[in-house]
Scaffold this motif. Structure first.
Motif, PDB file in Angstrom:
ATOM      1  N   ILE A 292       0.869  -1.183   0.000  1.00  0.00           N
ATOM      2  CA  ILE A 292       0.000   0.000   0.000  1.00  0.00           C
ATOM      3  C   ILE A 292       0.904   1.230   0.000  1.00  0.00           C
ATOM      4  O   ILE A 292       1.705   1.421   0.910  1.00  0.00           O
ATOM      5  N   VAL A 293       0.786   2.062  -1.033  1.00  0.00           N
ATOM      6  CA  VAL A 293       1.687   3.200  -1.200  1.00  0.00           C
ATOM      7  C   VAL A 293       0.898   4.416  -1.666  1.00  0.00           C
ATOM      8  O   VAL A 293      -0.041   4.299  -2.464  1.00  0.00           O
TER       9      VAL A 293
ATOM     10  N   GLU B 296       7.712  -0.162 -11.569  1.00  0.00           N
ATOM     11  CA  GLU B 296       8.742  -0.989 -10.934  1.00  0.00           C
ATOM     12  C   GLU B 296       8.427  -1.228  -9.468  1.00  0.00           C
ATOM     13  O   GLU B 296       8.719  -2.300  -8.925  1.00  0.00           O
ATOM     14  N   LEU B 297       7.823  -0.250  -8.822  1.00  0.00           N
ATOM     15  CA  LEU B 297       7.475  -0.378  -7.410  1.00  0.00           C
ATOM     16  C   LEU B 297       6.431  -1.465  -7.188  1.00  0.00           C
ATOM     17  O   LEU B 297       6.548  -2.286  -6.274  1.00  0.00           O
ATOM     18  N   PHE B 298       5.408  -1.506  -8.045  1.00  0.00           N
ATOM     19  CA  PHE B 298       4.306  -2.450  -7.841  1.00  0.00           C
ATOM     20  C   PHE B 298       4.475  -3.763  -8.606  1.00  0.00           C
ATOM     21  O   PHE B 298       4.050  -4.817  -8.135  1.00  0.00           O
TER      22      PHE B 298
ATOM     23  N   ALA C 118       8.246  -2.124 -16.292  1.00  0.00           N
ATOM     24  CA  ALA C 118       7.202  -1.493 -17.100  1.00  0.00           C
ATOM     25  C   ALA C 118       6.454  -2.523 -17.942  1.00  0.00           C
ATOM     26  O   ALA C 118       5.241  -2.426 -18.132  1.00  0.00           O
ATOM     27  N   GLU C 119       7.193  -3.514 -18.438  1.00  0.00           N
ATOM     28  CA  GLU C 119       6.579  -4.534 -19.303  1.00  0.00           C
ATOM     29  C   GLU C 119       5.548  -5.352 -18.540  1.00  0.00           C
ATOM     30  O   GLU C 119       4.496  -5.713 -19.088  1.00  0.00           O
ATOM     31  N   LYS C 120       5.839  -5.650 -17.289  1.00  0.00           N
ATOM     32  CA  LYS C 120       4.923  -6.483 -16.495  1.00  0.00           C
ATOM     33  C   LYS C 120       3.696  -5.713 -16.021  1.00  0.00           C
ATOM     34  O   LYS C 120       2.700  -6.296 -15.620  1.00  0.00           O
TER      35      LYS C 120
ATOM     36  N   ASN D   2      13.239  18.943 -15.398  1.00  0.00           N
ATOM     37  CA  ASN D   2      12.924  20.260 -15.939  1.00  0.00           C
ATOM     38  C   ASN D   2      11.504  20.327 -16.505  1.00  0.00           C
ATOM     39  O   ASN D   2      11.217  21.087 -17.424  1.00  0.00           O
ATOM     40  N   SER D   3      10.620  19.506 -15.918  1.00  0.00           N
ATOM     41  CA  SER D   3       9.196  19.588 -16.235  1.00  0.00           C
ATOM     42  C   SER D   3       8.481  20.226 -15.048  1.00  0.00           C
ATOM     43  O   SER D   3       8.650  19.793 -13.908  1.00  0.00           O
ATOM     44  N   SER D   4       7.673  21.253 -15.311  1.00  0.00           N
ATOM     45  CA  SER D   4       6.939  21.884 -14.209  1.00  0.00           C
ATOM     46  C   SER D   4       5.831  20.973 -13.702  1.00  0.00           C
ATOM     47  O   SER D   4       5.413  21.069 -12.550  1.00  0.00           O
ATOM     48  N   GLN D   5       5.338  20.092 -14.581  1.00  0.00           N
ATOM     49  CA  GLN D   5       4.370  19.090 -14.160  1.00  0.00           C
ATOM     50  C   GLN D   5       5.130  17.898 -13.588  1.00  0.00           C
ATOM     51  O   GLN D   5       6.045  17.387 -14.223  1.00  0.00           O
ATOM     52  N   GLN D   6       4.749  17.472 -12.411  1.00  0.00           N
ATOM     53  CA  GLN D   6       5.383  16.315 -11.784  1.00  0.00           C
ATOM     54  C   GLN D   6       4.292  15.400 -11.240  1.00  0.00           C
ATOM     55  O   GLN D   6       3.487  15.818 -10.406  1.00  0.00           O
ATOM     56  N   PHE D   7       4.246  14.179 -11.740  1.00  0.00           N
ATOM     57  CA  PHE D   7       3.235  13.224 -11.287  1.00  0.00           C
ATOM     58  C   PHE D   7       3.742  11.815 -11.562  1.00  0.00           C
ATOM     59  O   PHE D   7       4.602  11.603 -12.423  1.00  0.00           O
ATOM     60  N   ASP D   8       3.197  10.847 -10.830  1.00  0.00           N
ATOM     61  CA  ASP D   8       3.558   9.441 -11.020  1.00  0.00           C
ATOM     62  C   ASP D   8       2.427   8.647 -11.649  1.00  0.00           C
ATOM     63  O   ASP D   8       2.615   7.485 -12.005  1.00  0.00           O
ATOM     64  N   PHE D   9       1.252   9.246 -11.734  1.00  0.00           N
ATOM     65  CA  PHE D   9       0.154   8.564 -12.411  1.00  0.00           C
ATOM     66  C   PHE D   9      -0.823   9.601 -12.948  1.00  0.00           C
ATOM     67  O   PHE D   9      -0.878  10.745 -12.482  1.00  0.00           O
ATOM     68  N   LEU D  10      -1.583   9.197 -13.955  1.00  0.00           N
ATOM     69  CA  LEU D  10      -2.680  10.007 -14.489  1.00  0.00           C
ATOM     70  C   LEU D  10      -3.884   9.097 -14.694  1.00  0.00           C
ATOM     71  O   LEU D  10      -3.762   8.027 -15.310  1.00  0.00           O
ATOM     72  N   ARG D  11      -5.012   9.545 -14.182  1.00  0.00           N
ATOM     73  CA  ARG D  11      -6.276   8.867 -14.469  1.00  0.00           C
ATOM     74  C   ARG D  11      -7.031   9.669 -15.506  1.00  0.00           C
ATOM     75  O   ARG D  11      -6.771  10.843 -15.735  1.00  0.00           O
TER      76      ARG D  11
END
Length: 788
Positions: A111-112, A154-156, A160-162, A188-197
């Protein structure tokens, strides 16, 4: 010839060790400082510049007129992106983007919390975030789909392939399927996120999006390559007025800003884009130039002062036929050699200082040794510095009359003396400006950190309402109230540090029907005033003892002033279809950055809100025990979510991250400017003492005291420092007063700041002069006079 120039330059470099050390020290520190700032400026200017479609990307902003003012912001309607794409032919792609925040994901026992948000289906077609798995067309096309970063994959899932096609539990309420994996976002991206729905999922979760009177997300457009942005802006300017449901927003206008410019230019004034981080880019660029010029002034001053020692060399060279051009080349080659050595030391300094500099600025800067542009820039800086530093000495020395030089009758003219003194004044003027700036910025930061905000931010915790806490908030509040050290608990839809939601449909008795207003809007739970330690001017807080409080309102003093009520408690007030009465008036308190004035605020009660922030007031000295107990309660009531919390004062400090960095950097830069200036001053004092050694010896024989000799050597330089203070004070006052105008609440620029800066620089100058002056004054006059 060049080889001969360099050979002679090296011999002079070795022969005058102290002179060379002072020059190299000043130049290397100045160049190192300039290099660091150059790397920072280049990084700032590179933000969001990597998108392939960058020239066609734009962000929509809204301009609104109310209360006789024009305001602008980037909050737009959730329906806007798709509607613009449908109605405006020049719009090729469009996407909404909601503000990101941490959300909880689960896969198996893992759970993260991950940072992310919602975006439109066109998002990956518009922005150049490489997809490792999936396609731009399908990444955000379904409500149950989610695009995740390589790090999250990679965390979950290990790779990426899996990850593609696998499921994740989202906020312990929905299962989402990985439809795409994108490369980790560049720094150097002003947008920073790890996921998008997908935006479809956002609309499903937030039904208010379907109302054109509500605004929150950002809207991005990609225009067709042949589109004229000015014509598109004219088309969309009154776009909102096309919708009958937007009657409350008929004063809203839409405009476009190139997306690549937004990062550095995101501040509005009177509805117009008026700077932002670009101000700090300009400021630090100016500081880099100042410090480099101070170092160059050192070189010019010392070279000019030592020209008497080089005069016979010049005379002999001219007599045997040396052209002036060859002499200029000789002295410029010496400047190039000194600058080259200084540049090597500067690069070493930068490499050593980069980790600390990155830690201070929150950047990831590095020496781009593999980029030819970097070395071209280094070469440019080297030649610029060498030419600026060596030009005057070269032209001055090459112009000397060989007859006068060889007869021993060379003396400094008034022009050369004035130039030398002018350089000292110039150096210390810039140093004093930096010192004043450092003090004013520090005082403003201290003012913002210590000013009474109208509520007590000490020992106040924020806990996000998520998962089972949404339904179990009452039980959480009851259990938390039993913990020793917990004084009170409440809730709020937004963080009290930043209330960004506004409403325009506020009505009250006697309101001018033509008046267009905007009120900040906050939704809270019971015990809000008690938990925040706000001060009631009149009336009371929300209470379970009064059933009508479900439609009651509390307002602040600014709202009372806007409404014109003399006795507001008990007076009618409505927000849309929600009609009620005012039950309390709060003294004004800050719920936004001090860059902004306190605006009218309406607070309403809602214990049933599905998300927001729990506010916990902890007794001083019992924070550690209280947090441990709160964590246990959260784990019992909300086991599928990790326990997270934020201190109010830490959240408040985030509002001023840029100013805090500027404050610290200004201190370091001021120190460097003083160091470089004092190195030059030390060199001049050493030279002056050397030139007047016989005069000092004669004065001592005639009975002069050490104190009088010290005064003789130091008075000339102290006068120059005082002149620098007189010149610097009005310039510094104007610059800092203009900077402070960016804050609605700020500390004044007081006279003692200039007195302190002047006193400090005089003390430093005295300390610099005193050692050499005392050394010269203590020399045995027999030794100084026996040479002839």
């Amino acid at each position: 010839m060049i080889k001969n120039y360099l050979k002679i330059a090296w011999r002079n470099f070795i022969r005058s060790k102290s002179h060379s050390f002072i020059n190299v020290s000043g130049l290397s520190v100045g160049l190192a400082c300039s290099l660091l700032i150059m790397l920072w400026v280049q990084d700032e200017q590179s933000v969001d510049g990597f998108h392939a479609n960058g020239k066609q990307l734009y962000q929509v902003y809204e301009r609104q007129s109310y209360d006789g003012k024009i305001e602008a912001n980037y909050l737009t309607q959730g329906l806007l992106a798709e509607e613009l794409k449908r109605r405006i032919p020049e719009v090729q792609y469009a996407s909404g983007l909601e503000q990101g925040h941490p959300l909880t994901f689960q896969s198996g026992d893992k759970i993260v919390k991950m940072e992310g948000t919602f975006a439109g289906a066109d998002f990956f077609r518009m922005f150049s975030y490489p997809l490792l798995q999936g396609t731009p067309e399908s990444a955000l096309n379904t409500p149950a789909g989610i695009a995740i970063s390589r790090k999250m994959a990679e965390l979950f899932f290990g790779s990426a392939e899996k990850a593609i096609g696998k499921s994740l539990r989202y906020e312990n309420k929905d299962n989402v399927q990985v439809t795409a994996v994108f490369e980790n976002l560049p720094v150097n991206s002003s947008q920073q996120f790890d996921f998008l729905r997908s935006w479809k999922a956002y609309v499903k979760e937030n039904t208010w999006v379907n109302n054109w009177t509500n605004a929150s997300p950002a809207t991005f457009l990609q225009l067709r390559a042949d589109a004229d942005p000015a014509k598109v802006t004219a088309k969309i300017k009154n776009f909102i007025n096309l919708y009958e449901s937007a009657t409350n927003n008929n004063h809203t206008e839409l405009y476009l800003q190139p997306y690549a410019e937004k990062y550095l230019n995101s501040t509005f004034k009177n509805g117009q884009i008026d700077g932002g981080r670009i101000a700090y880019v300009h400021l630090f660029s100016l500081v880099a130039i100042f410090i480099l010029l101070i170092a160059c002034a050192n070189f010019m001053n010392l070279a000019t002062a030592r020209s008497i020692k080089r005069s016979k060399e010049v005379g002999v060279r001219k007599v045997i036929g040396a052209a002036r051009s060859s002499l200029i080349g000789q002295f410029l080659s010496e400047a190039v050699l000194l600058t080259f050595v200084s540049m090597i030391l500067a690069v070493i300094l930068v490499i050593a200082l980069l980790p600390a500099f990155n830690n201070l600025t929150g950047k990831h800067l590095f020496i781009p040794a593999e980029q030819p542009v970097f070395w071209v820039t280094i070469l440019g800086m080297l030649l610029f510095t060498a030419i600026v530093a060596g030009s005057y000495p070269a032209f001055f020395l090459s112009s000397l009359n060989p007859v006068r030089v060889l007869k021993g009758s060379l003396t400094f003219g008034r022009g050369a003396t004035f130039f030398r003194k002018g350089l000292v004044v110039f150096q210390f003027t810039l140093s004093i400006i930096l010192i004043v700036g450092m003090i004013v910025i520090y005082r403003q930061m201290e003012y913002m950190q210590t000013k009474n905000l109208g509520y007590n931010r000490d020992n106040l915790l924020y806990i996000p309402i998520e998962g089972d806490l949404i339904k179990k908030y009452d039980l959480f509040k009851e259990e938390a109230g039993k913990i020793p050290g917990i004084q009170s608990v409440s809730k709020m839809k937004e963080s009290p540090t930043v209330i960004g939601h506004t409403k325009g449909d506020i009505e009250w008795a006697g309101k001018d029907p033509n008046l267009i207003t905007s009120f900040a809007d906050a939704t809270v739970g019971y015990d809000f005033v008690k938990t925040m330690k706000l001060k009631l001017k009149d009336g009371r807080d929300f209470s379970r003892d009064f059933g009508t409080d479900s439609v009651g309102y509390m307002i602040n003093e600014a709202a009372v002033k806007k409404m014109g009520y003399q006795n507001p408690v008990g007076q009618p007030l409505s927000m849309g279809s929600r009609q009620g009465k005012i039950i309390g008036v709060l003294k004004d308190f800050h719920f936004n950055s001090m860059h902004e004035a306190i605006v009218p605020l309406v607070i309403r009660l809602s214990e049933n809100q599905a998300w927001g922030t729990i506010l916990v007031r902890v007794e001083a000295g019992k924070t550690k025990q209280a947090i441990a107990a709160l964590e246990k309660i959260c784990k019992d009531l909300n086991p599928n979510f990790s326990f997270t919390y934020q201190f109010s004062d830490q959240e408040y400090s985030k509002l001023y991250n840029s100013e805090q960095v500027v404050s610290q950097l200004s201190g370091y830069f001021a120190f460097l400017a003083i160091f470089i200036s004092c190195m030059g001053l030390l060199g001049l004092v050493m030279f002056t003492a050397e030139q007047r050694v016989k005069e000092i010896g004669i004065r001592k024989i005639l009975g002069a005291s050490i104190g009088s000799l010290f005064a003789l050597l130091s008075s000339e330089f102290l006068v120059l420092v005082v002149i620098a203070l007189v010149i610097a004070s009005p310039i510094a006052w104007y610059a800092m007063d203009k900077w402070l105008q960016g804050f609605a609440y700020h500390t004044p620029v007081q006279w003692w700041v200039f007195a302190f800066s002047g006193g400090l620089i005089i003390l430093i100058a005295l300390a610099t002069v005193s050692f050499q002056a005392a050394k010269s004054a203590l020399i045995n006059p027999v030794k100084s006079l026996r040479s002839e």
